[in-house]
Design an enzyme around this catalytic site. Sequence first.
Site, PDB file in Angstrom:
ATOM      1  N   CYS A   1      33.650  50.452  35.449  1.00 23.03           N
ATOM      2  CA  CYS A   1      35.103  50.600  35.580  1.00 23.03           C
ATOM      3  C   CYS A   1      35.429  52.042  35.971  1.00 23.03           C
ATOM      4  O   CYS A   1      34.560  52.915  36.015  1.00 23.03           O
ATOM      5  CB  CYS A   1      35.807  50.236  34.282  1.00 23.03           C
ATOM      6  SG  CYS A   1      35.454  51.357  32.912  1.00 23.03           S
TER       7      CYS A   1
ATOM      8  N   CYS B   1      34.447  54.685  33.430  1.00 25.52           N
ATOM      9  CA  CYS B   1      33.028  55.071  33.478  1.00 25.52           C
ATOM     10  C   CYS B   1      32.795  56.081  34.599  1.00 25.52           C
ATOM     11  O   CYS B   1      32.049  57.049  34.443  1.00 25.52           O
ATOM     12  CB  CYS B   1      32.152  53.838  33.705  1.00 25.52           C
ATOM     13  SG  CYS B   1      32.275  52.608  32.405  1.00 25.52           S
TER      14      CYS B   1
ATOM     15  N   ASP C   1      37.534  48.530  69.208  1.00 29.47           N
ATOM     16  CA  ASP C   1      36.368  48.558  70.075  1.00 29.47           C
ATOM     17  C   ASP C   1      36.620  47.570  71.221  1.00 29.47           C
ATOM     18  O   ASP C   1      37.464  46.682  71.100  1.00 29.47           O
ATOM     19  CB  ASP C   1      35.128  48.153  69.259  1.00 29.47           C
ATOM     20  CG  ASP C   1      33.878  48.127  70.113  1.00 29.47           C
ATOM     21  OD1 ASP C   1      33.680  49.084  70.879  1.00 29.47           O
ATOM     22  OD2 ASP C   1      33.118  47.151  70.033  1.00 29.47           O
TER      23      ASP C   1
ATOM     24  N   ASP D   1      32.701  45.519  66.105  1.00 26.92           N
ATOM     25  CA  ASP D   1      31.767  44.426  65.858  1.00 26.92           C
ATOM     26  C   ASP D   1      30.306  44.853  65.779  1.00 26.92           C
ATOM     27  O   ASP D   1      29.485  44.123  65.221  1.00 26.92           O
ATOM     28  CB  ASP D   1      31.896  43.362  66.950  1.00 26.92           C
ATOM     29  CG  ASP D   1      31.397  43.859  68.294  1.00 26.92           C
ATOM     30  OD1 ASP D   1      31.630  45.051  68.602  1.00 26.92           O
ATOM     31  OD2 ASP D   1      30.759  43.088  69.023  1.00 26.92           O
TER      32      ASP D   1
END
Length: 715
Positions: free
Chosen positions: A23, A26, A424, A603
């Site tokens: 979490c 942490c 792209d 891609d």
Amino acid sequence: MATQPHTAPSPQTTVLVVPGMHCASCMGKVERGLIALAGVESARVNLSARQVSVRHDPALHEPDLVAALERIGFPSQPRGEDLTPPISAVKPLLAPLAVAGFACMNVMLLSVSVWSGAGGATRDLFHWLSAGIGIPAILYAGRVFFASAWSALKHGRTNMDVPISIGVVLATGLSFYETITHGAEAWFDGTLMLLLFLLAGRVLDAMMRDHARAGVDALLRQAATGAMVVNKDGTLQWLKARDLLPGMMIRVSAGERLAVDGTLLTVETRLDRSLLTGESAPVAARTGDGLHAGMLNLDTPVDVRVTAAGADTTLAEIARLMEAAGQHRSAYVRIADRASRLYAPAVHTLAAASLIGWMLAGAGVYHALVIAISVLIITCPCALGLAVPVAQVVAASALMRGGVMVKDGGALERIARVDTALLDKTGTLTLGRPMPDGPVLDGLPDDAAQVALALASHSRHPLSRALVEALTTRDVKAAELADVVEVPGEGMRALWQGQRVALRRPDGGAASRGMVCALDIENRPAWLIPFADRLRPEYARALHWLRDLGISAQILSGDRGQSVVETACATGLFARAGMSPEGKQQAIAMLRNMGHRVLMVGDGLNDGPALAAADASIAPGSASDVGRQAADFVFMGESLLALPRAVAGARATMRVVRQNFALAIGYNLLAVPLAIFGYVTPLVAAIAMSTSSLIVIGNSLRLALPARWKRDEAA
């Protein structure tokens, strides 16, 4: 006497795997714990990978860093060079979730009988049955929180699991006390319901993090697992990639990917380097040219001198760029970190104050303890915790029906704020499939078309496959050929009715005019057949909708200039060509420095760092594995309308998230005072907590209904 200037040793970076982090709290503790260590310059956590990257003085060694984390309750180990499959964060939670759900349903059935008026021995029996089902289930399902809370307390600190564990343990203990003393109430049902909702939220969160981590692993799998090494005595030996060293000579067969970076030693060949550069056409490589891991050798077996292996390859560098870029998306996490720091002390203070206050008021230990437990349960941040993930999951399902797969729920928040889209070209703005020019094919004589089809059918080259597809749809029949030969780098040659025919690379200036091939039939003029990559369907409508959403679009391509210019003219977008992975990343950084929020659409492997560095990213379903894994969203169809659809859906989601936060905060403002003043039992607290969660879930489910972004699309 002149003195030598003192040169400080360069800091080094160590990556530690910390599986105990789960979490935002942490994250903060790990980073602060390491930075407090003398000699540590910086520490940055990647929660998705459960790793922390530490920049420190070389005098500080790995065991010192591991010991520092051990002292604050986080066991760790240095990350090895070998990349093992990531540990799933979801699997360990599924069994506790299933047990909590099963036990909760059964205990609730027993509780309904008690609420209906069962008393005396019948009520005692139902309480004992509830205890028999509930206590083992609570111990098993609750161990996720108990272990985390115990680890924190053992090292003198707290986290969000501490008040949850205290509430669960006290409620279970008091319920068991009520059972053995024939009391009127037991709260096993409420405790199990609490665990069920907490575990459901944690599973949703872990699912999102597993998806985020998969991107870098998919990227590193693109390189070959090993290579055939040519020893000095001429013998061949297969070695795994981790055993390859600079200076070795390897032999790469046609159709094989490179495992290392190197220099080409032998004959000319052609390479498919689209994963690294985005260049869609095969590229010729000559003796002395540099090659990179992940490239595909297309033509002939070649020998390569290894220049870099393992973590030093360009492919590994791209992976590091992706990993580092992913760590910059922590604005939301930082807010959660601050909230979590306040949550545990605030809840403990409220519960302790309630206990002490009621005891001072003469309520007795039992009654004061019941009120304190109610405060602990009613302040459980389930509604607050579910406000974002449930809305994300419902929105993800709605977008999936619209052809957009959401891989990272947190990205909905980021894409909702984008104002610039970088696209792209090949495979993204276009379909990435070269198609021969239709009028040119229609103008071919019948016999020439039959020869072209016969020659193309013998080759696996992308242009040949496209030509076969186009001619076959025109009902062309293949001619009968003899002595068919494929010349690497040149094309196909054969004999037709005693004449020499060829489908080849054109000569001179024609070869530089994009994708084109030449058809030769002896004693006849050659035909040039140009190819073009088609724009995606509905691109104009998608770009118009993006403008309506306040998003400006540009082209950012790794392809050569001419083909990019053609696409820019067709779409009316500003374009930059020949962009390297680093160049794309720098372009995004520049836009972000100017205050823009960037959506990257790409891609290929070369788009991986840019997809990771942008505020949000989308890849088409036809993208490489790496592109799909690196992106936050994947659109499944061919239409470019998926882009504005994702943005509009995300903006609707964030409106619902803000409403959920308002509902959760309103619930706490109303419910907490009632619990403190003794108007709420632990069961009512659990019901109230669950009701607030159900209200948040119900509000989120509105995203699954015909939504406003759908009406925007219709407009």
